[in-house]
Motif scaffolding. Structure first.
Motif, short mmCIF file in Angstrom:
data_model
loop_
_atom_site.label_atom_id
_atom_site.label_comp_id
_atom_site.label_asym_id
_atom_site.label_seq_id
_atom_site.Cartn_x
_atom_site.Cartn_y
_atom_site.Cartn_z
N VAL A 86 0.80 -1.15 -0.16
CA VAL A 86 0.13 -0.09 0.03
C VAL A 86 0.97 1.26 0.06
CG1 VAL A 86 -1.84 1.13 1.27
CG2 VAL A 86 -2.00 -1.27 1.29
N ARG A 126 1.59 5.44 -0.42
CA ARG A 126 0.56 6.58 0.02
C ARG A 126 1.02 7.71 -0.16
NH1 ARG A 126 -0.64 3.05 4.74
NH2 ARG A 126 -2.77 2.33 4.68
N SER A 127 0.68 8.90 -0.65
CA SER A 127 1.19 10.11 -0.87
C SER A 127 -0.21 11.10 -0.83
CB SER A 127 2.22 10.33 -1.78
OG SER A 127 2.55 11.92 -2.11
N TYR A 184 -3.06 7.82 -10.04
CA TYR A 184 -3.21 6.54 -9.54
C TYR A 184 -2.42 5.27 -10.23
CZ TYR A 184 -7.07 7.82 -6.35
OH TYR A 184 -7.92 8.42 -5.43
N GLU A 211 -2.86 5.26 -2.88
CA GLU A 211 -3.70 5.93 -2.20
C GLU A 211 -3.22 7.51 -2.28
OE1 GLU A 211 -4.44 4.52 1.84
OE2 GLU A 211 -5.38 2.65 1.10
N LEU A 212 -4.30 8.33 -2.56
CA LEU A 212 -3.82 9.67 -2.78
C LEU A 212 -5.18 10.51 -2.25
CD1 LEU A 212 -5.65 10.83 -5.24
CD2 LEU A 212 -3.52 10.17 -6.45
N ASP A 233 -5.38 12.95 0.27
CA ASP A 233 -5.79 13.20 1.76
C ASP A 233 -4.54 13.87 2.45
OD1 ASP A 233 -6.42 12.84 4.47
OD2 ASP A 233 -7.16 10.64 4.10
N LEU A 239 -2.02 12.02 4.52
CA LEU A 239 -0.98 11.06 4.04
C LEU A 239 0.41 11.84 3.57
CD1 LEU A 239 -3.04 9.48 1.14
CD2 LEU A 239 -2.68 8.62 3.36
#
Lengths: 741, 160
Positions: free
Chosen positions: A460, A462-463, A473, A494-495, A497, A500
């Motif tokens: 996973v 994340r940034s 993505y 995952e982006l 937010d 992150l």
């Protein structure tokens, strides 16, 4: 290891987007959601004399009406160092803080109600009386002034040049001079700007359409005088933006104020008409170019002046001189940038801000020079090929523009072009071939990412990055998958937010060059962390080995010398009784900016068909070849390029804000009257990527490609229209009435 | 909640399911779907009938749901983007959109897909020119048009 970078992987978020399950900012379902609607000023300058809100307040379902009279006074703390996405001089709009009206469309009230219908109706009932002041609503190119200090510091220089331009121009055997006009254009992403604001005590959550969640948080923290830690911004999907969602506009502040006032989550969605006065636009520009050359077509002198409109309360300026400074070899150059103040909402970056404007003038002028010289337009470009960035005095980190010209010309069939205008016809139509060069400077910025390897074999990543459409993505998933040696299906990115790791702005084509390298670093960090655990273990395949003896191999760790088996990450985690292991990594620009100048390049060739009786221009085909460094995903990269071509087609033939000087207002503020390309406008588009891998610029070898794809398209079309008709239309868009006049 | 005089309880058959929904007389079908039924796959782009992002099928006809009042859909069959796939299995038009990368940001995509499904059903996707014409009511600002044509052509060939 099978290469994943460079493969045409389908979008990993594709299924969510085609089934309607991708959640955009307006679509978060919060219990108790109320709806806010703005009331906008109808005069270009002056002040509010009185507001009658009684009827609105008494309308069914209305929870509150807020105006400057009762809105809380906000902190509006100055930002010590403004991000590039903000205007660098002047002061952002302080919304509902005083009775002044600075432009037509400034918010003067906001109505909050139980339902959208009730809020819309009540907003109509708010009666505002104004006192008008004289307003600046006319663009007068002779009234230009230099950019202010803040903008100059940020690289929006008032003048640049080299050599002895006056003497060289006077001595030039061949000269052309021309003036080009490019109207105000609007982004018109199909998703409107929208914010849901939700306070829980002193903490604020914003579901927002934004290209930069971290900056959204920072800006709202400054506006409200809050600690950044109390704000969370969530933006997993952005329905197109093209620059309009780079900065945080006043409606985001209004949504937060409204939610505070009614003590409930509030959604504020701008209407299509409101977007034309609320979220910026590409400023109207006029430019004048004079080119001096030898009879053989060698540029000896170049003068370029660009004048653009700017709002009065803050000063947004662009790097419109940048392409002229380095696209061609020319020893004598002088360029000037000026701003004309008008009472309007502030302009802002729109795809390839400034550069698309500068390229438009330069590439139309080069075509005029080619005509004057009796030289093929492509040959003229080749004779003035810039082997280095002459303005900076630096070599290019890489430049495959010659290969772009060759590949696109060959594919297009440029050799079939008859030089004389009006010399090609088919089926009663005049046929024209035109071409232009594209350039956009490549930048990168610091960013970080985290990677967690989990016991079920997934990674996973994340940034706090963003994906407004280019495929962040997907391409980031590919970078992580390749670095970790995992299949794409085992990586989730995952982006969008603020919880992150920090990412830079999703704009200026910097996302892959910035975040791609950060993700590689994060993947390597987590591999190193896992290797460290394995080495420190009492037993197991890597116990007691020195650091350099362990290497990341296909989906796990193995011995650096290649001997022995590869132990998958999940297996190593099991051996150490760990559910997961996580690490962060970051990347930032290095000394390459001192050693090289970096840019993406392109060559665009287009065919037009002109109906002389009707004045209509059709574009049956376009071919573009691009040097964008390494291509992570040719499928999504191609989509960006054809999207840029469509944007350029709109710029050349359709798009313009119709400006009413009486009211300082866009008259065609909707998608039926502000024309954008439709499917039937665009038959055949081809994009070719010439091989390149720019490791001088960054370890991943990418340069970035969103902006370069729109540069050069409009001038290539305008040049093709000249070739078809023998007429230079120097004011965009090239509409039937302009061709017939 | 809306005041009683403006309020209606409707029955709409959405994606084959009978739904009761409380609306204002002024509520558009689009807002009823998005804000009342939380079927947010149908998108709001302009609310003026100009962009096509809100296209749904009403009794198998393509309509822009922003120009239709919810009360006009009383008792009718409405198909939205959420009603196309069978479980995990994408509808052929949806699958073709993914395969041909017929979108970037994805916001106009549900409307594009509903228009394509309608056009194919009506037998109006027989050539590239016809597809371009039939799909020209759906704006795509990311400019994925040529990929959209390829996707619709492919899906139509498979019987869409």
């Amino acid at each position: 290891m099978n290469a994943i970078i460079g493969q045409p992987v389908n979008r990993v978020d594709g299924p969510a987007k085609v089934t309607g399950h991708a959640t955009y900012a307006a679509e978060f379902d919060l219990p108790g959601l109320a709806y806010a609607v703005m009331v906008l000023a109808t005069i270009p300058r002056g002040h509010i004399r009185s507001i009658d809100r009684m009827a609105a307040e008494q309308a069914p379902g209305v929870l509150a009406v807020m105006t400057h009279e009762d809105a809380p006074r906000l902190a509006y703390k100055p930002i010590a160092q403004r991000p590039q996405v903000d205007a660098q001089s002047g002061e952002q709009l302080h919304v509902l803080q005083d009775p002044e009206v600075r432009f037509n469309g400034e918010p003067v009230a906001v109505v909050i109600a139980e339902t959208l219908e009730q809020a819309v109706h009540a907003a109509d009932l708010v009666q505002v009386e104004y006192a008008r002041s004289p307003a600046l609503t006319i663009f007068d190119a002779t009234k230009g002034r230099p950019p202010s200090e803040g903008n100059v510091k940020a690289g929006r220089v008032p003048e640049l040049g080299r050599g002895e331009v006056e003497a060289a121009m006077a001595a030039a055997p061949v000269r052309i001079s021309a003036r080009y006009v490019h109207p105000r254009e609007h982004h018109n992403a199909i998703e409107p700007h929208v914010t849901i604001a939700h306070w829980e005590g002193e903490n604020l959550t914003l579901y927002d359409k934004t290209q930069w969640v971290d900056n959204d948080r920072k800006e709202i923290a400054h506006v409200f005088g809050m600690e950044e830690e109390r704000i969370r911004v969530i933006s997993p999907f952005v329905g197109g933006a093209f620059g309009s969602a780079l900065r945080t506009w006043p409606h985001v502040t209004l949504a937060a104020m409204a939610a505070k006032r009614v003590g409930r989550p509030v959604r504020l969605e701008l209407t299509r008409r409101q977007l034309y006065m609320s979220v910026g636009f590409r400023p109207h520009s006029e430019q004048h170019l004079t080119l001096g050359a030898t009879p053989e077509g060698k540029l000896v002198a170049l003068e370029h002046e660009v004048v653009q409109q700017v709002g009065r309360y803050e000063e947004y300026a662009e790097t419109a001189l940048s392409p002229t400074s380095h696209l061609y070899q020319c020893d004598n150059l002088w360029a000037r940038y000026r701003l004309v103040e008008m009472d309007t909402n502030s302009p802002c970056p729109m795809r390839a801000p400034g550069v698309v404007t500068g390229v438009l003038g330069l590439e139309m002028a080069m075509d005029e020079l080619a005509t004057e010289l009796g030289l093929d337009p492509l040959e003229l470009r080749l004779r003035n090929y810039a082997e280095q960035d002459q303005q900076k005095g630096l070599p290019w980190s890489s430049k495959e523009l010659r290969a772009c010209y060759a590949a696109a010309a060959e594919r297009f069939g440029w050799s079939r072009r008859k030089p004389e205008p009006r010399s090609m016809r088919e089926g009663g139509m005049l046929v024209g071939y035109g071409m232009a060069t594209a350039i956009y400077h490549s930048d990168r910025s610091a960013g970080s990412a985290s990677v967690a390897l989990t016991g079920n074999g997934m990674a996973v990543v994340r940034s706090a990055a963003s994906d407004m459409g280019p495929g962040t993505y997907t391409s980031m998933t590919q970078v992580a998958a390749e670095t970790l040696g995992l299949p794409v299906s085992h990586v989730r990115f995952e982006l969008g937010d603020t919880n992150l790791p920090f990412a830079p702005v999703h704009g200026g084509s910097i996302t892959m060059a910035s975040m791609g390298n950060a993700i590689v670093a994060a993947c390597q960090a987590v591999q190193k962390k896992l290797a460290g655990l394995a080495r420190a273990a009492q037993n197991g395949p890597f116990a007691g080995l020195p650091e350099e003896a362990i290497a990341a191999r296909e989906g796990g760790l193995g011995r650096a010398d290649g001997s022995g088996p590869v132990v998958p990450y999940a297996e190593l985690l099991r051996q150490h009784n760990l559910g997961w292991v996580e690490a962060e990594g970051s990347a930032q620009p290095g000394e390459e900016t001192q050693k090289y100048s970096s840019a993406a390049f392109g060559a665009i060739f287009v065919e037009v068909r002109v109906d002389e009786a009707l004045g209509t221009v059709r574009v049956p085909r376009m071919v573009g070849a691009y040097d964008v460094g390494r291509v992570i995903n040719p499928k999504t990269a191609r989509s960006q390029c054809i999207g840029g071509m469509v944007g350029g087609l709109g710029m050349a033939l359709e798009e313009q804000a119709e400006w009413d000087i009486r009211f300082g207002k866009v008259m065609n503020a909707n998608l039926a009257e502000y024309l954008v390309p439709v499917n039937a406008d665009v038959p055949s588009l081809e994009a070719i990527f010439v091989p390149n891998d720019d490791r001088n610029f960054n370890p991943l070898g990418v340069k970035g490609l969103a902006e370069v794809a729109i540069c050069g398209v409009a001038p290539a079309i305008a040049n093709a229209v000249y070739h078809a008709t023998g007429r230079r239309i120097r004011r965009l868009p090239i509409t039937p009435e302009r061709l017939l006049s | 909640m809306p005041e009683p005089a403006h309020s209606f309880m409707l029955t709409i058959h959405v994606n084959g399911v009978e739904r009761q929904v409380q609306v204002d007389a002024r509520t558009t079908l689009l807002d009823a779907l998005r804000d009342r039924l939380h079927l947010t796959g149908t998108k709001k782009g302009c609310a003026l009938g100009q962009c096509g992002a809100c296209t749904v099928l009403l009794e198998d006809r393509r309509v822009v749901s922003c120009l239709m009042l919810a009360v006009m859909a009383e008792g009718k069959q409405v198909t939205t983007i959420e009603g196309l796939a069978r479980g995990e299995e994408l509808h052929p038009v949806q699958a073709a959109f993914v395969e041909h990368d017929a979108f970037q940001c994805g916001y106009c995509t549900p409307g594009q897909i509903m228009s394509a499904v309608g056009a194919i059903k009506e037998g109006r996707a027989r050539s590239d020119d016809e597809i371009r014409e039939q799909m020209s009511g759906n704006l795509c600002r990311c400019g994925a048009y040529t990929n959209i044509v390829a996707a619709v052509r492919d899906a139509a060939a498979q019987g869409g």
